[in-house]
Design an enzyme around this catalytic site. Sequence first.
Site, PDB file in Angstrom:
ATOM      1  N   SER A  57       0.800  -1.234   0.000  1.00 14.89           N
ATOM      2  CA  SER A  57       0.000   0.000   0.000  1.00 14.89           C
ATOM      3  C   SER A  57       0.829   1.279   0.000  1.00 14.89           C
ATOM      4  CB  SER A  57      -0.965   0.013   1.190  1.00 14.89           C
ATOM      5  OG  SER A  57      -2.082  -0.815   0.919  1.00 14.89           O
ATOM      6  N   LYS A  60      -0.037   3.663  -2.699  1.00 17.51           N
ATOM      7  CA  LYS A  60      -1.039   4.723  -2.582  1.00 17.51           C
ATOM      8  C   LYS A  60      -0.413   6.105  -2.436  1.00 17.51           C
ATOM      9  CE  LYS A  60      -4.630   1.660  -0.769  1.00 17.51           C
ATOM     10  NZ  LYS A  60      -3.945   0.376  -0.571  1.00 17.51           N
ATOM     11  N   SER A 117      -6.406   3.114   4.179  1.00 18.08           N
ATOM     12  CA  SER A 117      -5.669   2.384   3.148  1.00 18.08           C
ATOM     13  C   SER A 117      -6.610   1.560   2.283  1.00 18.08           C
ATOM     14  CB  SER A 117      -4.597   1.475   3.763  1.00 18.08           C
ATOM     15  OG  SER A 117      -3.654   1.088   2.795  1.00 18.08           O
ATOM     16  N   LYS A 219       2.681   6.711   5.332  1.00 18.37           N
ATOM     17  CA  LYS A 219       1.824   5.619   4.889  1.00 18.37           C
ATOM     18  C   LYS A 219       2.403   4.261   5.281  1.00 18.37           C
ATOM     19  CE  LYS A 219      -1.804   4.194   2.629  1.00 18.37           C
ATOM     20  NZ  LYS A 219      -1.775   2.984   3.503  1.00 18.37           N
TER      21      LYS A 219
END
Length: 377
Positions: A57, A60, A117, A219
């Site tokens: 992720s 992202k 997420s 993140k």
Amino acid sequence: MVRSLFTVALAWVAAAQAAAPIPRAPEVNARSYLLVDHFSGRVLAQDHADERAEPASLTKLMTAYVVFQALAEGRLKLTDMVTISEHAWRTGGSRSFVQVGTQIPVDILIKGMIVQSGNDASIALAEKVGGTEAAFAQMMNEYARRLGMKSSHFENSDGMPAPNHYITARDTATLANALIREFPTFYPLFSLREFMWNNIRQDNRNGLLGKDPSVDGLKTGHTDSAGYCLATSANRNGMRLVSVVMGAPSVKAREDASAALLNYGYTFFETLRVKAARETVLKPRVYKSAGEFASIGVPYDVYATVGRGQGAAVRTSARLSGEPLIAPLAAGKPVGELSVADATGEVIARAPLMPLAAVPEGGLWTRTVDSVALWFH
């Protein structure tokens, strides 16, 4: 003059010898990692930082970059409604609990992507901006190329495993720094601890946000094959560091690794601004110009990261790439270089020197007189 230079040299040597020793970076439980100062770009610690890895992720971050670009350019608005496709709704992995056929504001989808997420939110945004997720992935790769992310390639917007979907710790740090630098309005989204949507509370998976008050992003990422990943940024007393940890074995391991790297950076290094953007560094003679002299400076703030306590020993030197300078000179065209050296004399930063304003030619008489003067230069 010779004695003065000798005195300065002795002062530099003394400063270098008096400085506290800097130990090696801590050993952390991860496949690769990198720690970099945001402002100076100096890498303070790294291991396998250029090794390709599954981003999970952390993908992202690139999705957010493309979406933020669309918002900044007016191609997208936070209030725009996005219809959730079946493709977005059916995606696996982490979800933001959006339902197929419903319309969700861009603002909510961005929060769902960053905080929760959500893979569904990421795909919905990709389809809104790119038409299809495949087209959006092409946009991701083009922006990555422009940012200088030399060892990354994206096939999707959410980070699910794919054969040709990869990134490196160094490229992740490059992307994180770009998000912080280019989108100060949107960057605070990465520090949201939670948000509510449709009566569902969605919590940020970055545990460092609650453990270290200086941490304000970025993140998390995880798949079985990628391991546990974390891109982190912290700001302590104006010094911002970015750490990237890839392939840790657990949530705790990635948070411990990130915290150890950040504490190492703040304990043993300091960052100072040595020149301000558009500050005059030199004012040399410019032949055949109306003003005779021109202000030469740096186009952006110049920072240097050195061992803690060594800031006073930092020195700058400026040189023109070619003399004499002759008008006309365009504003922003490099005519020299500023160098920054630490206590040992090692150059640790460089920046171009350029006219802070255009330098036009002078009149006929000035040009004639200076042409004669140049014969004797």
